[in-house]
Design an enzyme around this catalytic site. Structure first.
Site, PDB file in Angstrom:
ATOM      1  N   ASP A  65      11.751 -51.640  27.893  1.00  0.00           N
ATOM      2  CA  ASP A  65      11.506 -50.335  28.527  1.00  0.00           C
ATOM      3  C   ASP A  65      12.840 -49.741  28.994  1.00  0.00           C
ATOM      4  O   ASP A  65      13.439 -50.226  29.955  1.00  0.00           O
ATOM      5  CB  ASP A  65      10.550 -50.538  29.718  1.00  0.00           C
ATOM      6  N   ASN A  92      18.101 -42.564  22.517  1.00  0.00           N
ATOM      7  CA  ASN A  92      17.172 -41.659  21.841  1.00  0.00           C
ATOM      8  C   ASN A  92      15.776 -41.642  22.464  1.00  0.00           C
ATOM      9  O   ASN A  92      15.071 -40.640  22.350  1.00  0.00           O
ATOM     10  CB  ASN A  92      17.084 -42.069  20.359  1.00  0.00           C
ATOM     11  N   SER A 144      17.992 -31.950  23.833  1.00  0.00           N
ATOM     12  CA  SER A 144      17.102 -31.042  23.104  1.00  0.00           C
ATOM     13  C   SER A 144      17.576 -29.605  23.335  1.00  0.00           C
ATOM     14  O   SER A 144      18.198 -29.319  24.365  1.00  0.00           O
ATOM     15  CB  SER A 144      15.681 -31.180  23.655  1.00  0.00           C
ATOM     16  N   TYR A 157      10.522 -31.844  31.192  1.00  0.00           N
ATOM     17  CA  TYR A 157      11.267 -32.234  29.975  1.00  0.00           C
ATOM     18  C   TYR A 157      12.618 -31.509  29.927  1.00  0.00           C
ATOM     19  O   TYR A 157      13.665 -32.120  29.667  1.00  0.00           O
ATOM     20  CB  TYR A 157      10.415 -31.893  28.753  1.00  0.00           C
ATOM     21  N   LYS A 161      16.380 -33.128  29.989  1.00  0.00           N
ATOM     22  CA  LYS A 161      17.310 -32.944  28.877  1.00  0.00           C
ATOM     23  C   LYS A 161      18.579 -32.202  29.318  1.00  0.00           C
ATOM     24  O   LYS A 161      19.663 -32.444  28.782  1.00  0.00           O
ATOM     25  CB  LYS A 161      16.616 -32.212  27.718  1.00  0.00           C
ATOM     26  N   ILE A 190      11.865 -30.548  15.285  1.00  0.00           N
ATOM     27  CA  ILE A 190      11.930 -31.588  14.254  1.00  0.00           C
ATOM     28  C   ILE A 190      10.508 -32.127  14.031  1.00  0.00           C
ATOM     29  O   ILE A 190       9.785 -32.383  15.009  1.00  0.00           O
ATOM     30  CB  ILE A 190      12.864 -32.747  14.683  1.00  0.00           C
TER      31      ILE A 190
HETATM   32  P1  NAP Z   1       8.556 -39.946  19.069  1.00  0.00           P
HETATM   33  O1  NAP Z   1       8.191 -39.829  17.625  1.00  0.00           O
HETATM   34  O2  NAP Z   1       7.524 -39.704  20.095  1.00  0.00           O
HETATM   35  O3  NAP Z   1       9.210 -41.420  19.288  1.00  0.00           O
HETATM   36  C1  NAP Z   1       9.638 -41.795  20.568  1.00  0.00           C
HETATM   37  C2  NAP Z   1      10.226 -43.195  20.517  1.00  0.00           C
HETATM   38  O4  NAP Z   1      10.647 -43.545  21.844  1.00  0.00           O
HETATM   39  C3  NAP Z   1       9.233 -44.274  20.098  1.00  0.00           C
HETATM   40  O5  NAP Z   1       9.915 -45.234  19.325  1.00  0.00           O
HETATM   41  C4  NAP Z   1       8.795 -44.883  21.426  1.00  0.00           C
HETATM   42  O6  NAP Z   1       8.375 -46.254  21.333  1.00  0.00           O
HETATM   43  C5  NAP Z   1      10.089 -44.814  22.200  1.00  0.00           C
HETATM   44  N1  NAP Z   1       9.892 -44.883  23.649  1.00  0.00           N
HETATM   45  C6  NAP Z   1       9.110 -44.103  24.438  1.00  0.00           C
HETATM   46  N2  NAP Z   1       9.220 -44.480  25.713  1.00  0.00           N
HETATM   47  C7  NAP Z   1      10.102 -45.527  25.735  1.00  0.00           C
HETATM   48  C8  NAP Z   1      10.633 -46.361  26.760  1.00  0.00           C
HETATM   49  N3  NAP Z   1      10.286 -46.207  28.043  1.00  0.00           N
HETATM   50  N4  NAP Z   1      11.504 -47.335  26.406  1.00  0.00           N
HETATM   51  C9  NAP Z   1      11.876 -47.511  25.116  1.00  0.00           C
HETATM   52  N5  NAP Z   1      11.411 -46.756  24.108  1.00  0.00           N
HETATM   53  C10 NAP Z   1      10.528 -45.785  24.432  1.00  0.00           C
HETATM   54  O7  NAP Z   1       9.759 -38.975  19.444  1.00  0.00           O
HETATM   55  P2  NAP Z   1      10.830 -38.180  18.518  1.00  0.00           P
HETATM   56  O8  NAP Z   1      10.258 -36.871  18.174  1.00  0.00           O
HETATM   57  O9  NAP Z   1      11.344 -39.076  17.460  1.00  0.00           O
HETATM   58  O10 NAP Z   1      11.979 -37.910  19.593  1.00  0.00           O
HETATM   59  C11 NAP Z   1      13.109 -38.768  19.761  1.00  0.00           C
HETATM   60  C12 NAP Z   1      14.063 -38.116  20.745  1.00  0.00           C
HETATM   61  O11 NAP Z   1      14.426 -36.828  20.261  1.00  0.00           O
HETATM   62  C13 NAP Z   1      13.477 -37.896  22.137  1.00  0.00           C
HETATM   63  O12 NAP Z   1      14.455 -38.117  23.118  1.00  0.00           O
HETATM   64  C14 NAP Z   1      13.064 -36.440  22.116  1.00  0.00           C
HETATM   65  O13 NAP Z   1      13.021 -35.876  23.393  1.00  0.00           O
HETATM   66  C15 NAP Z   1      14.175 -35.854  21.263  1.00  0.00           C
HETATM   67  N6  NAP Z   1      13.847 -34.584  20.631  1.00  0.00           N
HETATM   68  C16 NAP Z   1      12.842 -34.487  19.713  1.00  0.00           C
HETATM   69  C17 NAP Z   1      12.572 -33.258  19.134  1.00  0.00           C
HETATM   70  C18 NAP Z   1      11.504 -33.076  18.096  1.00  0.00           C
HETATM   71  O14 NAP Z   1      11.313 -31.930  17.668  1.00  0.00           O
HETATM   72  N7  NAP Z   1      10.815 -34.106  17.672  1.00  0.00           N
HETATM   73  C19 NAP Z   1      13.306 -32.133  19.513  1.00  0.00           C
HETATM   74  C20 NAP Z   1      14.312 -32.260  20.453  1.00  0.00           C
HETATM   75  C21 NAP Z   1      14.573 -33.497  21.003  1.00  0.00           C
HETATM   76  P3  NAP Z   1       6.794 -46.647  21.187  1.00  0.00           P
HETATM   77  O15 NAP Z   1       6.435 -46.305  19.759  1.00  0.00           O
HETATM   78  O16 NAP Z   1       6.730 -48.098  21.434  1.00  0.00           O
HETATM   79  O17 NAP Z   1       6.072 -45.803  22.198  1.00  0.00           O
END
Ligand code: NAP
Length: 249
Positions: A65, A92, A144, A157, A161, A190
Site C-alpha cells: 500500500d 504512479n 494530471s 483529486y 495532483k 487516457i
Molecule cells: P487505474 O487503471 O485505476 O490503476 C491504478 C493502479 O494503482 C492499480 O494498479 C491499483 O492497484 C494501484 N493502486 C491503487 N491504490 C493503491 C495503493 N494504495 N497502493 C498501491 N497501488 C495502488 O489508474 P490509471 O488510469 O492507470 O492511472 C494511473 C495514474 O495516472 C494515477 O495516478 C492517475 O491519477 C493518473 N492519471 C490517469 C489519467 C487517465 O486518464 N487514466 C489521467 C491523468 C492522470 P489495484 O489494481 O491492486 O487496485
C-alpha cells in the site's frame, strides 16, 4: 529504439493495470529490470510478472500500500535487497473518489490525498537515502492535467495532483546537486479503467476539446516515462510534461 533502459532498475507503483502496467511493459521492452506494486490485484500482478519476464529481464511484483509510510519503507528496502540498487522510481499509484464539494465526505478527501499525494512523499523519501548514496536517480511522479487546471467534481483529486507538482519541483531543487532528477508527467484523458468509469456524455465532451480529437493510450504515457527514466533526459529536472493531445493548449 531499443535498450534505452538497459541495466537500469526501476520501481513502478500501481502497475496491475492501466498506465502503470503499460509503463512496466515499456520499461521491460527497453531492457530495465522492473519491480512494481499493486494494492489488491494479486492475480493481475502474477500475470504481469510472467509477461515482463518474457523480455529476459528480472521482474518482481509486490503487494504494497503506497499510502502507508512504513509499508513504503519496507518496499524500498525489499526492492534494494532484490535488485541491488534503484535507478528509476515511478510514483504512479492513484485513485479517484469524485463528488461535488458540497457532497464530498471527509473520507473521500482523506483517502484521495493519502493514496495520491502522501504515497509520493512516502516512496520518494524512503528512496532518497539510497539515491543520495549512489548519486544518481530519476524520480517520475504521475500527476494530471486536472492538477494544473482543476476540475469541477474533483476538488480532492485536483488538490492531490497539484500537490504533486509542488513536491516534484521542490525535490528537483533539493536533490539536483546530487544528480537526482525529479519530473512529473501530466496525462490528460487516457483510456484506462479509471476513465472507463466516466459517463459516455462526459467522455464525448472531453474528446471534443482535445486538438488531437481522441483519448490517449496508456502506452503513450509510458513512452514519456521511458524518456524521463533514460539518459536521453539527463539534463531535464523539475519539469511537468503534459501528455494530453493538446487539451490544455
Ligand atoms: P487505474 O487503471 O485505476 O490503476 C491504478 C493502479 O494503482 C492499480 O494498479 C491499483 O492497484 C494501484 N493502486 C491503487 N491504490 C493503491 C495503493 N494504495 N497502493 C498501491 N497501488 C495502488 O489508474 P490509471 O488510469 O492507470 O492511472 C494511473 C495514474 O495516472 C494515477 O495516478 C492517475 O491519477 C493518473 N492519471 C490517469 C489519467 C487517465 O486518464 N487514466 C489521467 C491523468 C492522470 P489495484 O489494481 O491492486 O487496485
Amino acid at each position: 529504439m531499443n535498450g534505452l533502459l538497459k541495466g537500469k532498475k526501476a520501481l513502478i507503483t500501481g502497475a496491475s493495470r492501466g498506465i502503470g502496467r503499460a509503463m512496466a511493459i515499456r520499461f521491460a521492452e527497453q531492457g530495465a529490470d522492473v519491480g512494481f506494486t499493486y494494492l489488491s490485484s494479486v492475480e493481475q500482478g502474477e500475470t504481469l510478472v510472467k509477461e515482463l519476464s518474457a523480455f529476459g529481464i528480472k521482474a518482481i511484483g509486490y503487494q504494497s500500500d503506497a499510502s502507508d509510510f512504513n509499508a513504503a519503507e519496507l518496499l524500498i528496502n525489499n526492492f534494494i535487497k532484490d535488485f541491488g540498487t534503484l535507478d528509476v522510481l515511478v510514483n504512479n499509484a492513484g485513485i479517484t473518489r469524485d463528488g461535488l464539494l458540497m457532497r464530498m465526505s471527509e473520507e473521500q478527501w482523506d483517502e484521495v490525498l493519502r493514496v495520491n499525494l502522501k504515497s509520493v512523499f512516502n516512496l520518494t523519501k524512503s528512496a532518497t537515502k539510497h539515491l543520495l548514496k549512489q548519486k544518481f536517480g530519476s524520480v517520475i511522479n504521475v500527476t494530471s492535467v486536472v492538477g494544473i487546471k482543476g476540475n469541477a467534481g474533483q476538488a480532492n483529486y485536483a488538490a492531490s495532483k497539484s500537490g504533486i507538482l509542488g513536491f516534484t519541483k521542490s525535490v528537483a531543487l533539493e536533490l539536483g546537486s546530487r544528480n537526482i532528477r525529479c519530473n512529473a508527467i501530466a496525462p490528460g484523458f487516457i483510456e484506462t479503467e479509471m476513465t472507463g468509469k466516466l459517463a459516455p456524455e462526459m467522455v464525448d465532451e472531453w474528446k471534443k476539446n482535445i486538438p488531437l480529437r481522441r483519448g490517449g493510450k496508456a502506452s503513450e504515457v509510458a513512452d514519456c516515462a521511458v524518456f524521463l527514466g533514460s539518459d536521453l533526459s539527463s539534463y531535464i529536472t523539475g519539469q511537468v510534461i503534459q501528455i494530453d493531445g493538446g487539451m490544455l493548449t
